[in-house]
Design a protein around this motif. Structure first.
Motif, PDB file in Angstrom:
ATOM      1  N   THR A 190       0.826  -1.212   0.000  1.00  0.00           N
ATOM      2  CA  THR A 190       0.000   0.000   0.000  1.00  0.00           C
ATOM      3  C   THR A 190       0.859   1.260   0.000  1.00  0.00           C
ATOM      4  OG1 THR A 190      -1.633  -1.218   1.303  1.00  0.00           O
ATOM      5  CG2 THR A 190      -1.935   1.152   1.125  1.00  0.00           C
ATOM      6  N   CYS A 214      -1.472  -1.532  -5.740  1.00  0.00           N
ATOM      7  CA  CYS A 214      -2.121  -1.225  -4.466  1.00  0.00           C
ATOM      8  C   CYS A 214      -3.189  -2.268  -4.135  1.00  0.00           C
ATOM      9  CB  CYS A 214      -2.767   0.159  -4.539  1.00  0.00           C
ATOM     10  SG  CYS A 214      -3.411   0.759  -2.956  1.00  0.00           S
ATOM     11  N   TYR A 266      -7.809  -0.296  -1.066  1.00  0.00           N
ATOM     12  CA  TYR A 266      -7.323   1.061  -0.803  1.00  0.00           C
ATOM     13  C   TYR A 266      -7.018   1.852  -2.077  1.00  0.00           C
ATOM     14  CZ  TYR A 266      -5.542   4.752   2.155  1.00  0.00           C
ATOM     15  OH  TYR A 266      -5.389   5.964   2.807  1.00  0.00           O
TER      16      TYR A 266
END
Length: 276
Positions: free
Chosen positions: A36, A108, A112
């Motif tokens: 992330t 990612c 998110y």
């Protein structure tokens, strides 16, 4: 078609090539956070490379950043083909990290991705505004606004990531200060280089001492920010860039351009050792 593992490997290589400062602490995060934060960093670095290009005209930067903001705000998967077409006239003048925004979004975690798009869009819009002003920073309020978009916003996004990951709640205002402090150290380090290309990110009325005080105050906010963090890997992630920035600021006060490589390595090794 690349596998997820191949995409992640490429992203980490790009991260290592573009930022040693953040590469090291990112590798210390758990797999979900590593993916992330690496994705988010590379997306924002892509935008930053457009804003910071020494070749492109301010008007061109403003247009590219504004159009990129619109692409990021569009629902659904990022339109990489449209982004490619947008950058085609200037692609030769931009580094690879700036050209592959869609690839970084693809790395990612799905839960998110929309948040990374939203934060990156906000950064692109803010940078577009400042490019259209030719970075004419006249007041401390202007400096606050500029440093928010280029760095304070990163702090807010990281706070959001910590909370999404495991419920860690941090003060968003202190997060902005943390980012501002890191950016101000970069500004102070590059004052002469920026002047040579006709740009100044410091208000004319701000003395050298006041500029150092601004950086110090915001780095102090970074120390306060970390007091809300209990997760060991997140705390380590935050400590390393802050420690490097504080030592760089001290080096600049002493008249040195930056820390030596040995000082950087010793600082990282000390923080890592202390965390065990």
């Amino acid at each position: 078609m690349q596998t997820e593992k191949q995409q992640q490997k490429e992203a980490m290589k790009m991260l290592k090539d573009t930022s040693r400062t953040f590469y090291i602490p990112i590798t210390m995060l758990n797999p979900e956070l590593k993916k992330t934060v690496a994705s988010a960093y590379l997306c924002m670095r892509a935008i930053d490379e457009i804003e910071d290009s020494p070749v492109l005209a301010s008007e061109t930067k403003a247009l590219l950043l504004k159009e990129t903001e619109k692409l990021l705000e569009s629902p659904g998967p990022f339109a990489q083909k449209e982004y490619d077409a947008l950058l085609a006239p200037v692609a030769k003048d931009l580094p690879e990290v700036a050209l592959r925004l869609g690839d970084w979004l693809d790395t990612c975690p799905a839960g998110y991705t929309d948040k990374v798009k939203a934060f990156t869009a906000e950064m692109a819009g803010g940078m577009s505004k400042w490019a259209s002003k030719n970075w004419n920073v006249e007041t401390v309020e202007d400096l606050d606004d500029y440093t928010y978009y280029v760095a304070g916003l990163v702090g807010v996004m990281l706070s959001d990531i910590w909370e999404w990951h495991n419920g860690t709640k941090t003060d968003r205002d202190l997060a902005v200060g943390y980012g501002r402090g890191l950016q101000m150290v970069n500004i102070l380090r590059n004052v002469e280089e920026d002047r040579e290309r006709g740009v100044s990110f410091l208000p004319d009325s701000m003395s050298t001492d006041e500029a150092f005080d601004y950086a110090q105050k915001n780095l102090d906010d970074g120390l306060e920010y970390m007091k809300d963090i209990d997760t060991k890997s997140i705390l380590l992630f935050c400590r390393i860039p802050l420690a490097l920035a504080r030592k760089t600021l001290n080096a600049l006060r002493d008249g040195r351009e930056k820390m030596s490589r040995a000082e950087v390595e010793d600082t990282v090794a000390q923080i890592t050792s202390d965390s065990k």
